[in-house]
Design a protein around this motif. Structure first.
Motif, PDB file in Angstrom:
ATOM      1  N   ARG A 129       0.829  -1.216   0.000  1.00  0.00           N
ATOM      2  CA  ARG A 129       0.000   0.000   0.000  1.00  0.00           C
ATOM      3  C   ARG A 129       0.860   1.260   0.000  1.00  0.00           C
ATOM      4  O   ARG A 129       0.537   2.238  -0.655  1.00  0.00           O
ATOM      5  N   GLU A 130       1.922   1.219   0.774  1.00  0.00           N
ATOM      6  CA  GLU A 130       2.810   2.379   0.826  1.00  0.00           C
ATOM      7  C   GLU A 130       3.470   2.625  -0.526  1.00  0.00           C
ATOM      8  O   GLU A 130       3.643   3.760  -0.954  1.00  0.00           O
ATOM      9  N   LEU A 131       3.875   1.536  -1.194  1.00  0.00           N
ATOM     10  CA  LEU A 131       4.588   1.687  -2.467  1.00  0.00           C
ATOM     11  C   LEU A 131       3.668   2.128  -3.599  1.00  0.00           C
ATOM     12  O   LEU A 131       4.070   2.839  -4.502  1.00  0.00           O
ATOM     13  N   GLY A 132       2.418   1.677  -3.562  1.00  0.00           N
ATOM     14  CA  GLY A 132       1.516   1.949  -4.679  1.00  0.00           C
ATOM     15  C   GLY A 132       1.726   0.926  -5.785  1.00  0.00           C
ATOM     16  O   GLY A 132       2.320  -0.146  -5.560  1.00  0.00           O
ATOM     17  N   ASP A 133       1.281   1.269  -6.986  1.00  0.00           N
ATOM     18  CA  ASP A 133       1.282   0.300  -8.088  1.00  0.00           C
ATOM     19  C   ASP A 133       2.688  -0.225  -8.387  1.00  0.00           C
ATOM     20  O   ASP A 133       3.560   0.524  -8.821  1.00  0.00           O
TER      21      ASP A 133
ATOM     22  N   VAL B 176       5.363  -2.157 -10.540  1.00  0.00           N
ATOM     23  CA  VAL B 176       5.497  -2.406 -11.977  1.00  0.00           C
ATOM     24  C   VAL B 176       6.688  -3.297 -12.319  1.00  0.00           C
ATOM     25  O   VAL B 176       6.833  -3.718 -13.460  1.00  0.00           O
ATOM     26  N   TYR B 177       7.526  -3.602 -11.342  1.00  0.00           N
ATOM     27  CA  TYR B 177       8.695  -4.415 -11.664  1.00  0.00           C
ATOM     28  C   TYR B 177       9.298  -4.977 -10.383  1.00  0.00           C
ATOM     29  O   TYR B 177       9.483  -4.233  -9.417  1.00  0.00           O
TER      30      TYR B 177
ATOM     31  N   THR C  83      15.142  -5.829  -5.962  1.00  0.00           N
ATOM     32  CA  THR C  83      14.508  -4.520  -5.839  1.00  0.00           C
ATOM     33  C   THR C  83      13.069  -4.617  -6.308  1.00  0.00           C
ATOM     34  O   THR C  83      12.728  -5.435  -7.163  1.00  0.00           O
TER      35      THR C  83
ATOM     36  N   GLU D 150      10.048  -2.097  -7.813  1.00  0.00           N
ATOM     37  CA  GLU D 150       9.828  -0.764  -8.358  1.00  0.00           C
ATOM     38  C   GLU D 150       8.338  -0.486  -8.480  1.00  0.00           C
ATOM     39  O   GLU D 150       7.611  -1.210  -9.144  1.00  0.00           O
ATOM     40  N   ALA D 151       7.918   0.588  -7.831  1.00  0.00           N
ATOM     41  CA  ALA D 151       6.579   1.119  -8.069  1.00  0.00           C
ATOM     42  C   ALA D 151       6.730   2.169  -9.163  1.00  0.00           C
ATOM     43  O   ALA D 151       7.842   2.438  -9.619  1.00  0.00           O
ATOM     44  N   VAL D 152       5.616   2.745  -9.615  1.00  0.00           N
ATOM     45  CA  VAL D 152       5.729   3.739 -10.683  1.00  0.00           C
ATOM     46  C   VAL D 152       6.686   4.856 -10.263  1.00  0.00           C
ATOM     47  O   VAL D 152       7.549   5.274 -11.021  1.00  0.00           O
ATOM     48  N   LYS D 153       6.536   5.292  -9.010  1.00  0.00           N
ATOM     49  CA  LYS D 153       7.283   6.460  -8.557  1.00  0.00           C
ATOM     50  C   LYS D 153       8.601   6.143  -7.861  1.00  0.00           C
ATOM     51  O   LYS D 153       9.435   7.025  -7.744  1.00  0.00           O
ATOM     52  N   THR D 154       8.722   4.949  -7.322  1.00  0.00           N
ATOM     53  CA  THR D 154       9.862   4.716  -6.427  1.00  0.00           C
ATOM     54  C   THR D 154      10.513   3.366  -6.670  1.00  0.00           C
ATOM     55  O   THR D 154       9.902   2.454  -7.218  1.00  0.00           O
ATOM     56  N   VAL D 155      11.742   3.255  -6.225  1.00  0.00           N
ATOM     57  CA  VAL D 155      12.440   1.974  -6.247  1.00  0.00           C
ATOM     58  C   VAL D 155      12.902   1.692  -4.821  1.00  0.00           C
ATOM     59  O   VAL D 155      13.382   2.588  -4.130  1.00  0.00           O
TER      60      VAL D 155
ATOM     61  N   PRO E 128       3.597  -8.168 -12.183  1.00  0.00           N
ATOM     62  CA  PRO E 128       4.108  -7.611 -10.923  1.00  0.00           C
ATOM     63  C   PRO E 128       2.994  -7.093 -10.020  1.00  0.00           C
ATOM     64  O   PRO E 128       3.167  -6.982  -8.813  1.00  0.00           O
TER      65      PRO E 128
ATOM     66  N   LYS F  10      -3.392   9.471  -0.116  1.00  0.00           N
ATOM     67  CA  LYS F  10      -2.071   9.349   0.481  1.00  0.00           C
ATOM     68  C   LYS F  10      -1.434  10.732   0.358  1.00  0.00           C
ATOM     69  O   LYS F  10      -1.287  11.256  -0.744  1.00  0.00           O
TER      70      LYS F  10
ATOM     71  N   ARG G 189      15.600   6.327 -13.349  1.00  0.00           N
ATOM     72  CA  ARG G 189      15.242   7.214 -12.240  1.00  0.00           C
ATOM     73  C   ARG G 189      16.189   8.401 -12.241  1.00  0.00           C
ATOM     74  O   ARG G 189      17.332   8.296 -12.686  1.00  0.00           O
TER      75      ARG G 189
ATOM     76  N   THR H  42      10.439   7.119 -15.223  1.00  0.00           N
ATOM     77  CA  THR H  42       9.339   6.340 -14.649  1.00  0.00           C
ATOM     78  C   THR H  42       9.034   5.185 -15.579  1.00  0.00           C
ATOM     79  O   THR H  42       9.590   5.080 -16.668  1.00  0.00           O
TER      80      THR H  42
END
Lengths: 126, 360
Positions: free
Chosen positions: A33-37, A39-40, A58, A60-65, A87, B18, B296, B316
């Protein structure tokens, strides 16, 4: 928030399902939930023996790794290859279809110091 | 430092968004799923609260002189009711901020600046106001709602008498909207999917937000967070200040030559003109990942021999394409579309290719 009683947990929001001297590892409902969608999921450590606390892959969410850490030491036996194409299973079904690696425990007693479901719930304020 | 709150803060929290700290504000990054929100804007209509953006008003007989001095685009070309994308060059070759300039009346302009730069921009512009133009910072007086997507105009038409379909891109009207007077209804946006940006007096924000959601319901409207705003703008190859442009990147390097007009004198224009004529060593490009991997900010860009040739400034997984995309600076000889490059993703070198913008 779904926190199954039969699993062990870490403060890095991973879960561990112990089966004899082997274990399955994934990330918790809270973590997805914290990471969101997602994708990898990248795991390039199959067949490697990795110490507790070291990085095994690792996510990877859309916004973060984010790095994935070994909850306990062991040899990575298998990566859940269904995550290559799906994923999003980590979001939809974090404790079952969303498992990430299967490992052979270096020391089966090392799982004893992981958090119980109760302790993990307390950690995330549930 | 305490986070600043936008007028609709409580509404976002009630919707279960969020919330994250962004430019000193507590802002919604996502309400449900970033991918769903992205898709909603590309296919239907979504509403963003971007009230953290800053609004300055510059007025008086010398307003245009000040604007021409500090901005790179030629604001003398604006007619009342028209907006323009521009940037504020600094004296050392970089960019203070990028912004929109609205011509409100013959002697009054609105400048819309990035939230993170409100104070910096204000001080910068003020320090060049030897013209005696009147400057007002009304950032806290306005909420800004962006209603974006192919169905935005249809969905919002019942809230105003202004003919929205007839509102040309980068034009605006000041009129009644959702029963509130003096709303700036602007055909602009940061998504590439069309739609409106509504500058609403802060006290009217809640009413307009609710009416926008009601009016859009039959069109499938959803609230959209800053997460999707970022992926939407990246697919279009639009710059984000602090990532793709900053105090050290020149507008010529950032391929903002089209908003850098040498029809007038402005801060550092001589130096930038020289850059345009003689060329620059690096350029901002968009790229697609060929092999699997997600670029990134801060990852190195390599040539095919593995030499470092630049750095990723935004990246992204593209929700539309389902693979990695990014923006970054590369040596000029590698900036042509279809040039193969590699991105250093952790310990791997992943194949990528320079692409024309937009990236989708």
């Amino acid at each position: 928030m779904n926190i199954p009683d039969n699993l062990k947990y870490t403060k890095d929001h991973e879960w561990v399902r112990v089966e004899g001297d082997e274990a399955y590892i994934g990330i918790t409902d809270f973590a997805q939930r914290e990471l969101g969608d997602i994708v990898y999921v990248e795991v390039e450590t199959v067949d490697e023996e990795i110490d507790e606390g070291e990085v095994f892959g690792t996510v990877e969410a859309v916004k973060t790794v984010s790095d994935l850490f070994m909850p306990v030491g062991g040899t990575v036996l298998e990566f859940n290859e269904s995550l290559e194409d799906a994923p999003e299973s980590v979001n939809d079904d974090p404790y079952d279809k969303g498992w990430m690696i299967k490992l052979k425990l270096s020391d089966p007693s090392s799982v004893d110091k992981l958090l119980s479901a109760e302790e993990y719930k307390e950690l995330i304020g549930e | 430092m305490e986070l600043k709150k936008v007028p609709l803060n409580d509404i976002h929290e009630q919707l279960g968004a969020k919330m994250v700290s962004f430019a000193g504000y507590n802002m919604p990054v996502s309400y449900t799923s970033l991918l769903e929100e992205h898709k909603t804007v590309r296919e239907a209509v979504g509403v963003f609260d971007v009230s953290h953006m800053g609004e300055f008003f510059i007025s008086g007989p010398k307003a245009l002189d000040l604007i021409q001095k500090v901005s790179s685009n030629d604001a003398s070309k604006l007619v009342v009711g028209q907006a323009q994308y521009s940037c504020l060059p600094n004296a050392t070759g970089g960019i203070v901020d990028d912004l929109l300039i609205y011509k409100m009346s013959e002697e009054k302009y609105m400048l819309v600046v990035n939230a993170s730069n409100i104070e910096k921009d204000w001080n910068w512009i003020k320090s060049h106001n030897s013209f005696g133009a009147v400057m007002e910072d009304q950032s806290n007086d306005y909420a800004l709602l962006a209603v974006q997507g192919p169905k935005a105009m249809d969905a919002m038409q019942k809230l105003t008498d202004v003919n929205l379909e007839g509102l040309k891109y980068y034009t605006f009207e000041v009129d009644e909207f959702a029963g509130e007077k003096d709303v700036i209804i602007s055909a602009t946006g940061y998504t590439g999917s069309g739609g409106l940006e509504l500058y609403v007096p802060a006290k009217s924000a809640e009413n307009v937000w609710r009416k926008v959601l009601d009016a859009g319901e039959e069109f499938g409207i959803k609230p959209i967070g800053l997460g999707a705003r970022d992926t939407l703008r990246m697919e279009m190859g639009l710059c984000l200040y602090g990532n793709d442009i900053d105090d050290t990147t020149s507008p010529i390097e950032a391929k903002l030559g089209w908003i850098t007009k040498f029809t007038k004198d402005f801060i550092n224009s001589e130096n930038l003109k020289k850059q345009k004529e003689e060329g620059v060593d690096r350029k901002l490009v968009g790229f697609h990942m060929i092999d699997r991997g997600i670029p990134r900010k801060g990852y190195e860009i390599l040539d095919m021999e593995g030499n470092t040739v630049g750095v990723v400034t935004s990246g992204t997984q593209s929700p539309n394409l389902g693979h990695g995309i990014g923006l970054g600076y590369v040596k000029t000889d590698l900036s042509k579309p279809e040039t193969p490059i590699q991105i250093a993703v952790r310990k791997n070198q992943i194949k990528a290719v320079v692409k024309k913008l937009p990236l989708i």
